[in-house]
Design a protein around this motif. Structure first.
Motif, PDB file in Angstrom:
ATOM      1  N   TYR A   1      26.258  32.686  37.396  1.00  0.00           N
ATOM      2  CA  TYR A   1      26.072  34.140  37.366  1.00  0.00           C
ATOM      3  C   TYR A   1      25.960  34.723  38.787  1.00  0.00           C
ATOM      4  O   TYR A   1      25.518  34.052  39.727  1.00  0.00           O
ATOM      5  CB  TYR A   1      24.814  34.501  36.569  1.00  0.00           C
ATOM      6  CG  TYR A   1      24.873  34.085  35.119  1.00  0.00           C
ATOM      7  CD1 TYR A   1      25.624  34.821  34.209  1.00  0.00           C
ATOM      8  CD2 TYR A   1      24.175  32.967  34.662  1.00  0.00           C
ATOM      9  CE1 TYR A   1      25.689  34.448  32.860  1.00  0.00           C
ATOM     10  CE2 TYR A   1      24.231  32.583  33.325  1.00  0.00           C
ATOM     11  CZ  TYR A   1      24.988  33.325  32.432  1.00  0.00           C
ATOM     12  OH  TYR A   1      25.045  32.949  31.115  1.00  0.00           O
ATOM     13  N   GLY A   2      26.314  35.999  38.879  1.00  0.00           N
ATOM     14  CA  GLY A   2      26.186  36.707  40.145  1.00  0.00           C
ATOM     15  C   GLY A   2      26.222  38.207  39.943  1.00  0.00           C
ATOM     16  O   GLY A   2      26.407  38.698  38.817  1.00  0.00           O
ATOM     17  N   VAL A   3      26.055  38.957  41.036  1.00  0.00           N
ATOM     18  CA  VAL A   3      26.053  40.421  40.995  1.00  0.00           C
ATOM     19  C   VAL A   3      27.056  40.945  42.021  1.00  0.00           C
ATOM     20  O   VAL A   3      27.178  40.401  43.121  1.00  0.00           O
ATOM     21  CB  VAL A   3      24.655  40.991  41.309  1.00  0.00           C
ATOM     22  CG1 VAL A   3      24.693  42.523  41.344  1.00  0.00           C
ATOM     23  CG2 VAL A   3      23.642  40.519  40.280  1.00  0.00           C
ATOM     24  N   ALA A   4      27.762  42.029  41.663  1.00  0.00           N
ATOM     25  CA  ALA A   4      28.717  42.655  42.583  1.00  0.00           C
ATOM     26  C   ALA A   4      28.738  44.153  42.324  1.00  0.00           C
ATOM     27  O   ALA A   4      28.097  44.651  41.392  1.00  0.00           O
ATOM     28  CB  ALA A   4      30.107  42.053  42.383  1.00  0.00           C
ATOM     29  N   ASN A   5      29.454  44.880  43.169  1.00  0.00           N
ATOM     30  CA  ASN A   5      29.695  46.313  42.963  1.00  0.00           C
ATOM     31  C   ASN A   5      31.177  46.515  42.715  1.00  0.00           C
ATOM     32  O   ASN A   5      32.013  45.919  43.417  1.00  0.00           O
ATOM     33  CB  ASN A   5      29.263  47.119  44.185  1.00  0.00           C
ATOM     34  CG  ASN A   5      27.760  47.117  44.389  1.00  0.00           C
ATOM     35  OD1 ASN A   5      27.225  46.270  45.100  1.00  0.00           O
ATOM     36  ND2 ASN A   5      27.079  48.051  43.758  1.00  0.00           N
ATOM     37  N   ASP A   6      31.538  47.346  41.748  1.00  0.00           N
ATOM     38  CA  ASP A   6      32.956  47.594  41.509  1.00  0.00           C
ATOM     39  C   ASP A   6      33.463  48.743  42.377  1.00  0.00           C
ATOM     40  O   ASP A   6      32.704  49.308  43.184  1.00  0.00           O
ATOM     41  CB  ASP A   6      33.222  47.838  40.016  1.00  0.00           C
ATOM     42  CG  ASP A   6      32.560  49.119  39.496  1.00  0.00           C
ATOM     43  OD1 ASP A   6      32.105  49.932  40.334  1.00  0.00           O
ATOM     44  OD2 ASP A   6      32.492  49.300  38.269  1.00  0.00           O
ATOM     45  N   MET A   7      34.718  49.107  42.200  1.00  0.00           N
ATOM     46  CA  MET A   7      35.346  50.126  43.040  1.00  0.00           C
ATOM     47  C   MET A   7      34.726  51.509  42.842  1.00  0.00           C
ATOM     48  O   MET A   7      34.821  52.375  43.699  1.00  0.00           O
ATOM     49  CB  MET A   7      36.855  50.205  42.726  1.00  0.00           C
ATOM     50  CG  MET A   7      37.610  48.925  43.001  1.00  0.00           C
ATOM     51  SD  MET A   7      37.792  48.571  44.754  1.00  0.00           S
ATOM     52  CE  MET A   7      39.026  49.781  45.199  1.00  0.00           C
ATOM     53  N   GLN A   8      34.060  51.730  41.692  1.00  0.00           N
ATOM     54  CA  GLN A   8      33.438  53.023  41.406  1.00  0.00           C
ATOM     55  C   GLN A   8      31.982  53.087  41.862  1.00  0.00           C
ATOM     56  O   GLN A   8      31.314  54.099  41.668  1.00  0.00           O
ATOM     57  CB  GLN A   8      33.503  53.314  39.897  1.00  0.00           C
ATOM     58  CG  GLN A   8      34.907  53.590  39.373  1.00  0.00           C
ATOM     59  CD  GLN A   8      35.760  52.337  39.298  1.00  0.00           C
ATOM     60  OE1 GLN A   8      35.272  51.284  38.877  1.00  0.00           O
ATOM     61  NE2 GLN A   8      37.007  52.449  39.715  1.00  0.00           N
TER      62      GLN A   8
END
Length: 624
Positions: free
Chosen positions: A557-564
């Motif tokens: 598992y991990g966390v990211a930010n999308d383009m929005q």
């Protein structure tokens, strides 16, 4: 306008300069091999001198190259002492590197034969017309570079030798098959992920913004709420192209009579030559010609000049301005006349005058249309400059408005709407005009109109007189004006913080195996599985390939930010081997090999510089 090509110094063929158009083709590095001709060297590289003349010639070549590339911008850059100093240093470093490479190539025993040099000349596209070697074109190009045939051949030989050395270095790097397959597998790897998205925009809608938070955000981010400097301008435009003038028959006849040299094709002669190294050789060949020997065949077989020999000694049509002194002084006046043995700077010549084209003046009827256009243009330009002066005087004498300038110009001033530094109206989008507007010199006190500008010329055939009619200085917008923006920023910031905290909490639960209940409680769930490739440039793909590999039946598992800007929880479920087409694999290996070869070449150059004894000349040392 046409520029004269410089005549080369020592070779009779290379003295034939067409005198028409300087060709833009520049051979990299050739000028740097010219010798200085005096003891004032620019540098010594392991005892080998780089002449001062050689250095200055290379600087001139680099400046010409930049002139072709940058145009008028080079004039601005050339006014910067630091820029010119840096350019000269770079040129000298390049010459030093060329010397080091040349010395190292000789140390390795690398060399280029005369036949290879000749074939390189004949195969060079710049010397060809319709795919075939063009002797006149060849002469014009290397003459423009100020080179003799021997100098050009030596420069080309040095360049080919250096290329041979570089190819030898490049060819030493390779990748093993196993390494290639491993890298291809890594690059083509795919990752299967699922996403659970925390909608930051939806969170922001639920946030509150207190007065304290609003005031604090506004004070901390005032630079986001700037009203840029604004202008309104009134201007009068003068355009030479719009001025219609007539050309009378008398005007046309007068121009023709005064400029007949422009319409005259001067006398042209066509010569053939045979060049020898010794006088005895020349006498022997001349004797054969006088006994009926074929001049062209003898030139092909025995002339020391390989370029003219290829054409049977034919030098092409030459005007007086492009004819070498040796041919002028051969005393040939009649078609078919043969010279004796002529001593020249390159040996001895036998010259034949093959044909004569007398000078011809084109009749007025043939050139009338061109003259009419020129006369109209000249008269329009004269009227344009006269009007310019009148408008300038009117604008300066009545500095309170453009009314007097309008009357003299015969046109009404145009007024723009509001604009700033980044949206200058297209009609005024010229650097001299922009400089006059934005310099502040035309702005009055407290935004009031200032004084009229002087005449501002652009592109040589247009001019402006302008006046800043209104001005607003740069200012921070008051909070009342941007309050909604500030509130939105506060809510967005709070939502992003909450989303990050929620995501971290859920991530910890997922890693502990308790994520399902936590996700459900948060109203989230993982979506459909997606297969991502390593080549993806979006932030989700980048984050997915940064996650640790999943264990059997246990996602990573991990966390990211999308383009929005949303916060996304990632579940990496599977890592799959991808495939890479052979052509793509070949291109990948080629790119890596070239990169490694470049590193190896730079290391070689670094080592050569480190071990070399390099001494700068006194005058160069002072300028660097």
């Amino acid at each position: 306008m046409m520029d004269n090509l410089r005549a080369a110094a020592n070779h009779v063929v290379l003295k034939i300069i067409l005198g028409l158009i300087i060709l833009s083709f520049v051979l990299t590095g050739v000028g740097s091999y010219l010798t200085g001709g005096n003891n004032n060297y620019a540098a010594k590289v392991n005892g080998q001198e780089i002449g001062r003349g050689q250095f200055e010639n290379a600087v001139a070549n680099e400046r010409n190259r930049q002139q072709q590339q940058l145009g008028h911008q080079l004039s601005v850059l050339a006014g910067n002492e630091g820029y010119m100093k840096q350019m000269r240093q770079q040129v000298l470093n390049q010459l030093i590197d060329e010397s080091l490479l040349d010395q190292y190539a000789k140390h390795l025993g690398l060399g280029i034969s005369d036949e290879q040099v000749k074939m390189a000349i004949f195969s060079q596209p710049a010397f060809q017309t319709n795919g075939k070697f063009d002797n006149a074109r060849y002469n014009a190009i290397i003459g423009n570079m100020g080179l003799t045939a021997d100098q050009y051949a030596q420069a080309l030989r040095n360049q080919l030798t250096t290329d041979q050395l570089i190819k030898a270095v490049v060819g030493t790097d390779f990748m093993l098959t196993g390494e290639t397959d491993e890298l291809a597998a890594l690059v083509s790897q795919q990752r299967v992920v699922r996403e659970a998205t925390i909608d930051v925009k939806a969170l922001a809608a639920k946030q509150d913004a207190s007065e304290q938070e609003i005031n604090a955000n506004y004070e901390q981010n005032k630079n986001r709420y700037i009203t840029p400097e604004q202008f309104k301008v009134s201007y009068i435009k003068l355009d030479a192209a719009s001025m219609q003038e007539e050309a009378s028959d008398a005007d046309v006849q007068a121009y023709y009579d005064q400029h007949k040299d422009e319409f005259t094709q001067p006398q042209r002669n066509r010569y053939s030559v045979i060049q020898t190294k010794t006088e005895d050789e020349a006498k022997a060949i001349l004797d054969e010609v006088n006994k009926g020997g074929d001049f062209a065949a003898l030139a092909k077989a025995k002339s020391a000049d390989i370029i003219s020999a290829r054409n049977g000694g034919d030098m092409g049509w030459l005007e007086a301005s492009t004819t070498p002194d040796e041919l002028k002084n051969a005393g040939l006046k009649e078609k078919g006349q043969l010279s004796g043995v002529v001593k020249s700077s390159v040996g001895f010549l036998i010259v034949r005058l093959d044909d004569i084209q007398p000078a011809v003046v084109k009749p007025l009827a043939e050139v009338r249309d061109g003259i009419v256009a020129k006369v109209k243009q000249e008269k329009a330009v004269d009227a344009y400059y006269a009007l310019q002066q009148k408008v300038s005087d009117a604008a300066s004498n009545d500095n309170e408005s453009l009314a007097s300038a309008e009357k003299v110009a015969g046109v009404k001033a145009v007024e723009t709407g509001w604009f700033g530094h980044d949206n200058l109206p297209e009609e005024l989008n010229f650097k001299p005009v922009a400089d006059a507007i934005f310099s502040g010199g035309l702005v009055g006190e407290n935004g009031s109109p200032g004084s009229n500008s002087d005449i501002i010329t652009v592109d040589g055939d247009r001019a402006f007189v302008l006046r800043v009619s209104e001005h607003k200085a740069e200012a921070v917008k008051p909070l009342t004006e941007v309050r909604d923006q500030v509130i939105a920023a506060v809510k967005q910031q709070k939502a992003e913080q909450q989303a990050k905290l929620d995501a971290d909490k859920l991530l910890n639960a997922l890693k502990l195996g308790k994520g399902s209940d936590e996700l459900k409680a948060a109203g989230l769930s993982f979506g459909e599985a997606k297969t991502l490739s390593r080549t993806g440039q979006d932030p989700i793909s980048q984050a997915a390939f940064g996650l640790p590999l999943p264990a059997k039946d246990k996602p990573s598992y991990g966390v990211a930010n999308d383009m929005q800007g949303n916060v996304v929880l990632l579940s990496l479920d599977e890592v799959k081997a991808g495939s890479m087409p052979d052509e793509q694999k070949k291109a990948m290996v080629q790119g890596i090999t070239q990169n490694n070869a470049q590193i190896a070449f730079e290391a070689l150059m670094s080592n050569l510089r480190k071990e070399a004894k390099i001494k700068l000349g006194d005058s160069i040392d002072q300028q660097q």
